[in-house]
Write a protein that holds these residues in place. Structure first.
Motif, PDB file in Angstrom:
ATOM      1  N   ASP A 568      56.280  32.935  58.916  1.00 29.74           N
ATOM      2  CA  ASP A 568      55.954  31.531  59.166  1.00 29.74           C
ATOM      3  C   ASP A 568      55.403  31.417  60.586  1.00 29.74           C
ATOM      4  O   ASP A 568      55.263  32.418  61.303  1.00 29.74           O
ATOM      5  N   ASP A 570      55.911  28.803  64.201  1.00 30.87           N
ATOM      6  CA  ASP A 570      56.683  27.701  64.764  1.00 30.87           C
ATOM      7  C   ASP A 570      55.746  26.616  65.261  1.00 30.87           C
ATOM      8  O   ASP A 570      54.519  26.687  65.063  1.00 30.87           O
ATOM      9  N   ASP A 571      56.295  25.608  65.904  1.00 29.73           N
ATOM     10  CA  ASP A 571      55.487  24.461  66.335  1.00 29.73           C
ATOM     11  C   ASP A 571      54.442  24.830  67.370  1.00 29.73           C
ATOM     12  O   ASP A 571      53.457  24.109  67.562  1.00 29.73           O
ATOM     13  N   GLU A 572      54.638  25.945  68.066  1.00 29.29           N
ATOM     14  CA  GLU A 572      53.690  26.388  69.081  1.00 29.29           C
ATOM     15  C   GLU A 572      52.665  27.366  68.521  1.00 29.29           C
ATOM     16  O   GLU A 572      51.798  27.854  69.253  1.00 29.29           O
ATOM     17  N   GLY A 573      52.775  27.675  67.231  1.00 27.76           N
ATOM     18  CA  GLY A 573      51.837  28.606  66.615  1.00 27.76           C
ATOM     19  C   GLY A 573      52.249  30.055  66.682  1.00 27.76           C
ATOM     20  O   GLY A 573      51.490  30.945  66.282  1.00 27.76           O
ATOM     21  N   ASN A 574      53.461  30.338  67.179  1.00 24.33           N
ATOM     22  CA  ASN A 574      53.948  31.713  67.239  1.00 24.33           C
ATOM     23  C   ASN A 574      54.345  32.187  65.844  1.00 24.33           C
ATOM     24  O   ASN A 574      55.012  31.461  65.097  1.00 24.33           O
TER      25      ASN A 574
END
Length: 580
Positions: A568, A570-574
């Motif tokens: 997946d 995360d919200d930061e694109g990691n």
């Protein structure tokens, strides 16, 4: 211990230009692809054409569990260990296919403190080389079906209308399947060209199918070509179909080879990355070892061997798979065999080869396999002994790397090390996963000592032998079996290949990686088996004959709990979960 992904994301990497400078690559020989990777141009080979070549070390393994035994960890860890003891070193590895990343295997960047970084970039797309292979391959597939359609539509007027020669393609003998870089069992057999009644607008209806991109002959060509000229020539020799009178229809013949080569031009340049300890690493091509030849590219090797004193690469699966093909296929094309080999072994892998455990792809290894079990370890040792003898059969000195897992006991490792030493082989315990290069310095010193002895490299068979003789040699000398059993289709294929003048090519055996034999249920070092040969396919551009044994699939399927369930952002694109 932190996860592989966390270790990679927290690493302080050097700018790729600094890694290139450390390796001896000039700025003008580099095409940056962001901060962490760059393409290396062919001008480097021109500049260093007369430079002395370093030593080539191939990392191989015992017969693995479905999760592997740590060849990439050992490849990168050994490279870091060699650097730590003062060697000028580079690593060459294959680019991971996204099919296994999202399916069973997970990432293929190594692990722990011995990995190539950033691991998420390596495992997902990288610089798009595999997609380029897919595009060039599928262009040829579209071209042969379009040619078939237009020749049938125009009939005898085709040449007059198009100015192109009529190939008279047999729709029942179109052999170029399509590819996609994903595991998808539903695509193994498909019907294409389905039309409404009375229409041919969608082409000629016939049965086709898909292979995974890593099984494409173009992927094999990318790994076996020595330069752009050789790449272009090999693409032209690819056989897409046969005519009604049984003659090969090639990519050159239908004039699509040039466009295919144009798509692959940039993909022919290796990608420079780095290990966590700054070892320059060339990532290039991604052929599987169970259905292709399973080694990184000759082009990457050529570059690295002119830049470094020692080059560490790996062959897929056990020594009966990738290492065998490195010797009998890759070395013929490259004009160079390995100078030494490292055989990776693990306690869990040897216990698995005792036959005590029922291990299957897609399922977790049972906890019991990590527990002390002297009886299973002793029973499985025959497998390691076989692989050591197999490496030396090619005239290559062998070093055994005992890849340590956290659950391993000192007592069992000491017993195993003593047993290897009793065979007269070099051996070292590797803790490269947990300690990086520091954990592989003992192994590095053993490898340097092995390289001090000149290899007496030899092929297993003469490529000029008849095809059946080569298959018999592979079954008996290559696997330790009792001969071969040819299906009627295989007999027909052999007769046709030899009649067309292709009988002098080496053979690329497609078989199970989970046994030295063709049967994954036969563990240890089996000998009472006959290798069944289902059929043979011509890979004229790659320069080998592809031999189907047992029940090998050229398109994998996804397991019940595929790897993509964990991946997946995360919200930061990691990216998360790629190492689970």
């Amino acid at each position: 211990m932190k996860s592989d992904l966390t270790i990679s994301q927290e690493a302080q990497l050097q700018p790729i230009e600094a890694v290139a400078d450390q390796a001896g690559i000039l700025k003008e020989e580099l095409i940056p692809q962001g901060e962490a990777k760059a393409k290396v141009t062919f001008s480097l080979l021109k500049r260093l054409n007369d430079a002395p070549r370093g030593k080539l070390v191939v990392v191989t393994a015992i017969t693995p569990t479905p999760l592997g035994e740590g060849k990439t960890v050992t490849t990168i860890g050994l490279s870091q260990g060699l650097k730590a003891i003062g060697q000028q070193v580079m690593a060459c590895i294959r680019q991971p296919s996204m099919g296994p990343v999202f399916g069973v295997k997970g990432g293929a960047a190594g692990g722990g403190y011995s990995q190539v970084a950033p691991m998420e970039e390596l495992n997902l797309h990288l610089t798009g080389d595999i997609h380029a292979v897919s595009a060039a391959h599928n262009l040829a597939a579209a071209a042969i079906d379009a040619r078939l359609f237009h020749e049938q539509r125009h009939g005898d007027q085709f040449e007059a209308k198009t100015g192109l020669p009529r190939m008279n393609i047999d729709p029942e003998r179109v052999v170029w399947r399509r590819v996609v870089d994903m595991n998808d069992r539903t695509l193994r057999r498909v019907t294409i060209g389905i039309n409404n009644p009375g229409s041919t607008a969608n082409g000629i209806e016939r049965e086709g199918g898909f292979d995974i991109t890593a099984a494409s002959e173009l992927m094999a060509i990318l790994a076996l070509a020595t330069d752009l000229k050789d790449l272009r020539q090999r693409i032209g020799q690819v056989v897409l179909a046969y005519s009604q009178d049984g003659q090969p229809v090639t990519a050159e013949g239908i004039q699509v080879a040039g466009a295919m080569a144009a798509i692959l031009r940039d993909a022919a340049q290796p990608t420079l990355m780095q290990s966590l300890e700054g070892v320059p690493t060339l990532v290039h091509a991604g052929p599987f070892a169970n259905i292709a030849h399973g080694n990184s590219s000759i082009i990457a090797d050529r570059m690295a061997l002119r830049l470094a004193d020692v080059v560490v690469t790996e062959g897929g699966f056990g020594s009966d798979m990738g290492f065998e093909k490195a010797c009998n296929i890759k070395a013929r094309a490259a004009g160079k065999g390995p100078d030494a080999a490292v055989v990776v072994a693990t306690l869990r892998g040897l216990k698995a080869n005792s036959g005590k455990y029922d291990l299957r792809p897609g399922q977790k290894l049972p906890e019991a396999i990590f527990a002390p079990d002297a009886e299973a370890l002793a029973a499985g040792f025959a497998n390691l002994k076989w692989h050591i003898e197999n490496v030396t059969r090619y005239g290559v000195p062998a070093v055994v790397a005992l890849n340590r897992f956290p659950q391993d006991t000192d007592e069992e490792l000491a017993w195993l090390k003593a047993e290897v030493e009793a065979l007269g082989a070099r051996v070292a315990i590797s803790e490269a996963f947990a300690k990086g290069g520091e954990g592989a310095t003992e192994l590095a010193r053993e490898v340097v000592a092995a390289l001090a002895t000149e290899a007496e490299f030899q092929y297993l068979y003469d490529a000029e032998q008849p095809i059946e003789a080569k298959l018999l040699t592979m079954a008996e000398a290559g696997y330790g079996g009792q001969g071969i059993e040819l299906s009627e289709q295989a007999k027909t294929d052999i007769a046709q290949l030899e009649a067309l003048g292709f009988g002098n090519l080496p053979v690329c055996m497609a078989k199970s990686p989970l046994s030295i034999s063709h049967d994954p249920a036969l563990k240890g070092a089996p000998s009472d088996f006959v290798v069944p040969v289902r059929g043979l396919r011509l890979c004229a551009g790659a320069g080998f004959i592809y031999v189907l044994t047992g029940n090998v699939m050229t398109m994998p399927g996804l397991p019940e709990r595929p790897g993509y369930l964990n991946i997946d952002i995360d919200d930061e694109g990691n990216i998360t979960g790629i190492d689970e």
